[in-house]
Design an enzyme around this catalytic site. Structure first.
Site, PDB file in Angstrom:
ATOM      1  N   ASN A 134      -6.992  34.334  11.713  1.00  0.00           N
ATOM      2  CA  ASN A 134      -6.032  33.127  11.919  1.00  0.00           C
ATOM      3  C   ASN A 134      -4.196  33.869  13.522  1.00  0.00           C
ATOM      4  O   ASN A 134      -3.518  34.512  12.586  1.00  0.00           O
ATOM      5  CB  ASN A 134      -5.115  32.448  11.189  1.00  0.00           C
ATOM      6  N   ASP A 169      -2.395  31.778  15.573  1.00  0.00           N
ATOM      7  CA  ASP A 169      -1.232  31.236  15.451  1.00  0.00           C
ATOM      8  C   ASP A 169      -0.214  32.357  15.797  1.00  0.00           C
ATOM      9  O   ASP A 169       0.964  31.701  16.805  1.00  0.00           O
ATOM     10  CB  ASP A 169      -1.188  30.604  15.172  1.00  0.00           C
ATOM     11  N   HIS A 170       0.391  32.782  15.085  1.00  0.00           N
ATOM     12  CA  HIS A 170       1.618  33.124  14.909  1.00  0.00           C
ATOM     13  C   HIS A 170       1.870  34.127  16.377  1.00  0.00           C
ATOM     14  O   HIS A 170       3.046  34.625  16.782  1.00  0.00           O
ATOM     15  CB  HIS A 170       1.934  33.836  13.481  1.00  0.00           C
ATOM     16  N   ARG A 199      10.650  32.891  22.845  1.00  0.00           N
ATOM     17  CA  ARG A 199      11.252  32.975  24.412  1.00  0.00           C
ATOM     18  C   ARG A 199      11.245  32.194  25.320  1.00  0.00           C
ATOM     19  O   ARG A 199      11.446  32.848  26.356  1.00  0.00           O
ATOM     20  CB  ARG A 199      10.843  34.344  24.239  1.00  0.00           C
ATOM     21  N   HIS A 212      -4.921  26.965  16.225  1.00  0.00           N
ATOM     22  CA  HIS A 212      -4.751  26.004  15.206  1.00  0.00           C
ATOM     23  C   HIS A 212      -4.364  25.226  16.686  1.00  0.00           C
ATOM     24  O   HIS A 212      -2.977  25.306  17.527  1.00  0.00           O
ATOM     25  CB  HIS A 212      -3.689  26.087  14.272  1.00  0.00           C
ATOM     26  N   ARG A 234      -2.131  22.118  17.563  1.00  0.00           N
ATOM     27  CA  ARG A 234      -1.283  21.516  17.126  1.00  0.00           C
ATOM     28  C   ARG A 234      -0.933  20.242  17.994  1.00  0.00           C
ATOM     29  O   ARG A 234      -0.267  20.797  19.359  1.00  0.00           O
ATOM     30  CB  ARG A 234      -0.059  21.725  16.545  1.00  0.00           C
ATOM     31  N   ARG A 288       3.201  23.884  19.431  1.00  0.00           N
ATOM     32  CA  ARG A 288       4.502  24.862  18.904  1.00  0.00           C
ATOM     33  C   ARG A 288       4.022  26.070  18.958  1.00  0.00           C
ATOM     34  O   ARG A 288       4.725  27.787  18.728  1.00  0.00           O
ATOM     35  CB  ARG A 288       4.878  24.284  17.229  1.00  0.00           C
ATOM     36  N   GLU A 320      -8.884  24.756  14.915  1.00  0.00           N
ATOM     37  CA  GLU A 320      -8.271  24.258  13.759  1.00  0.00           C
ATOM     38  C   GLU A 320      -7.474  22.891  14.449  1.00  0.00           C
ATOM     39  O   GLU A 320      -6.925  23.190  15.673  1.00  0.00           O
ATOM     40  CB  GLU A 320      -7.122  25.123  12.451  1.00  0.00           C
ATOM     41  N   THR A 322      -0.042  23.417   7.281  1.00  0.00           N
ATOM     42  CA  THR A 322      -0.427  22.281   6.827  1.00  0.00           C
ATOM     43  C   THR A 322      -0.710  22.048   5.267  1.00  0.00           C
ATOM     44  O   THR A 322      -0.556  23.016   4.216  1.00  0.00           O
ATOM     45  CB  THR A 322      -2.400  22.963   7.110  1.00  0.00           C
ATOM     46  N   GLU A 334     -13.842  24.079   4.316  1.00  0.00           N
ATOM     47  CA  GLU A 334     -12.987  25.313   4.098  1.00  0.00           C
ATOM     48  C   GLU A 334     -11.387  24.333   3.044  1.00  0.00           C
ATOM     49  O   GLU A 334     -11.854  23.411   2.692  1.00  0.00           O
ATOM     50  CB  GLU A 334     -11.993  25.249   4.956  1.00  0.00           C
ATOM     51  N   HIS A 352      -5.506  29.001   3.477  1.00  0.00           N
ATOM     52  CA  HIS A 352      -4.247  29.150   3.497  1.00  0.00           C
ATOM     53  C   HIS A 352      -3.765  29.534   2.262  1.00  0.00           C
ATOM     54  O   HIS A 352      -3.514  29.715   1.413  1.00  0.00           O
ATOM     55  CB  HIS A 352      -4.257  27.860   3.383  1.00  0.00           C
ATOM     56  N   GLY A 353      -2.106  30.973   2.321  1.00  0.00           N
ATOM     57  CA  GLY A 353      -1.612  31.371   1.950  1.00  0.00           C
ATOM     58  C   GLY A 353      -1.659  32.522   1.314  1.00  0.00           C
ATOM     59  O   GLY A 353      -1.236  32.563   0.743  1.00  0.00           O
ATOM     60  N   GLY A 358      -3.952  33.965   8.242  1.00  0.00           N
ATOM     61  CA  GLY A 358      -3.536  34.911   9.490  1.00  0.00           C
ATOM     62  C   GLY A 358      -1.872  34.663   9.419  1.00  0.00           C
ATOM     63  O   GLY A 358      -1.858  36.493   9.332  1.00  0.00           O
TER      64      GLY A 358
HETATM   65  N1  PXP Z   1      -7.155  27.366   7.805  1.00  0.00           N
HETATM   66  C1  PXP Z   1      -6.669  26.432   7.264  1.00  0.00           C
HETATM   67  C2  PXP Z   1      -7.237  25.663   7.350  1.00  0.00           C
HETATM   68  C3  PXP Z   1      -4.915  26.572   7.943  1.00  0.00           C
HETATM   69  O1  PXP Z   1      -4.434  25.544   8.758  1.00  0.00           O
HETATM   70  C4  PXP Z   1      -4.978  27.537   8.443  1.00  0.00           C
HETATM   71  C5  PXP Z   1      -3.468  27.805   9.173  1.00  0.00           C
HETATM   72  O2  PXP Z   1      -3.196  27.788  10.080  1.00  0.00           O
HETATM   73  C6  PXP Z   1      -4.862  29.125   7.446  1.00  0.00           C
HETATM   74  C7  PXP Z   1      -6.740  29.029   7.415  1.00  0.00           C
HETATM   75  C8  PXP Z   1      -4.544  30.441   7.434  1.00  0.00           C
HETATM   76  O3  PXP Z   1      -2.951  30.080   6.538  1.00  0.00           O
HETATM   77  P1  PXP Z   1      -2.600  31.544   6.657  1.00  0.00           P
HETATM   78  O4  PXP Z   1      -1.328  31.234   8.480  1.00  0.00           O
HETATM   79  O5  PXP Z   1      -1.027  31.164   5.846  1.00  0.00           O
HETATM   80  O6  PXP Z   1      -2.942  32.688   6.581  1.00  0.00           O
END
Ligand code: PXP
Length: 259
Positions: free
Chosen positions: A6, A8-9, A17, A42, A44, A48, A69, A100, A148, A210-211, A232
């Site tokens: 992932n 996103d970050h 910035r 993702h 959103r 963001r 996502e 999420t 998932e 997630h996490g 991610g």
């Molecule tokens: N899976 C889904 C469906 C998510 O929404 C996210 C966070 O965007 C992740 C996995 C990845 O989570 P993390 O960034 O905490 O690893």
């Protein structure tokens, strides 16, 4: 087992910035070089981090499958159907949440038509669900092939038990005694494992995420019925300190050791 990275970050940092770097697309090529199987982003509603332009360039140039996502939202569905990624994972989205929280509401009246729209456009549709037999049966009845499992509760319990998170100002409201935490963690891991197995038996392709971090990932990666983990935050956090390539390969190694 596939690793879905992932990214996103990378965009979160750019948006701090509001300029043009770092570019998430650069991360895609580094990920490709070290054998990442899938890229997850993702889109959103509040934009963001990832923007439409990111999606467009990543879907156009990435050499590997892209998993987007997103929430159940007609405007987002339209954008994604035009861009045609490999897979869409439908997730719940609340404007004020940090990330999420919880799995999808499988009773959402727009869920079935949204799934059908993606499938008609040749896009794989996956649902991000809380573990549990009822959720799996409902997901299957909705006609998806992929789900998932949300590992957020497991991850929060793991961090509360096994790290200094319990001393942090952001700690979560779990029991403080290690034995109670351990019982909840075991229960949550068992629920993930039983759900993965049950889903596999129903013919669903089982993913999770997630996490998860470098310490907790092994317990989940060990579940044979899971075919894909989406990660991610932990990888990007480590990448800031040791570089993206090393952060990815360390996670791949942690997953490989557990299988
Ligand atoms: N899976 C889904 C469906 C998510 O929404 C996210 C966070 O965007 C992740 C996995 C990845 O989570 P993390 O960034 O905490 O690893």
């Amino acid at each position: 087992m596939r690793l879905g990275l992932n990214i996103d970050h990378i965009a979160t940092l750019r948006e701090a910035r509001k300029i043009h770097e770092p570019d998430p697309l650069e991360a895609v090529f580094i990920a490709k070089n070290v054998g990442v199987d899938l890229i997850t982003l993702h889109l959103r509603e509040d934009r963001r981090h990832i923007h439409e332009d990111d999606l467009r360039s990543v879907i156009k140039h990435a050499p590997m499958p892209i998993n987007v996502e997103c929430a159940i939202d007609p405007q987002i569905t339209k954008i994604i159907c035009n861009l045609r990624p490999f897979k869409v994972t439908l997730v719940p989205e609340k404007r004020a949440e940090i990330t999420t929280e919880g799995g999808l509401n499988l009773e959402h009246p727009q869920l079935l038509p949204t799934i059908q729209t993606y499938l008609e456009h040749g896009i794989e549709a996956a649902l991000f669900i809380d573990p549990g037999l009822e959720n799996l049966e409902r997901a299957r009845a909705l006609g998806v092939r992929v789900v998932e499992l949300h590992t957020g509760r497991f991850s929060n319990l793991f961090n509360s038990l096994h790290s200094n998170f319990k001393h942090h100002k952001n700690r979560l409201d779990f029991p403080q005694e290690p034995s109670s935490l351990k019982a909840l963690l075991d229960e949550s891991l068992q629920e993930l494992e039983q759900s993965a197995l049950a889903g596999e038996k129903m013919g669903l392709e089982m993913c999770a995420g997630h996490g998860l971090n470098y310490f907790s990932v092994g317990l989940v990666a060990r579940i044979r019925a899971l075919q894909e983990l989406n990660i991610g935050h932990a990888i990007m956090s480590r990448a800031i300190l040791v570089g993206l390539e090393r952060a990815i390969t360390d996670m791949q190694e942690a997953i490989r050791r557990a299988r």
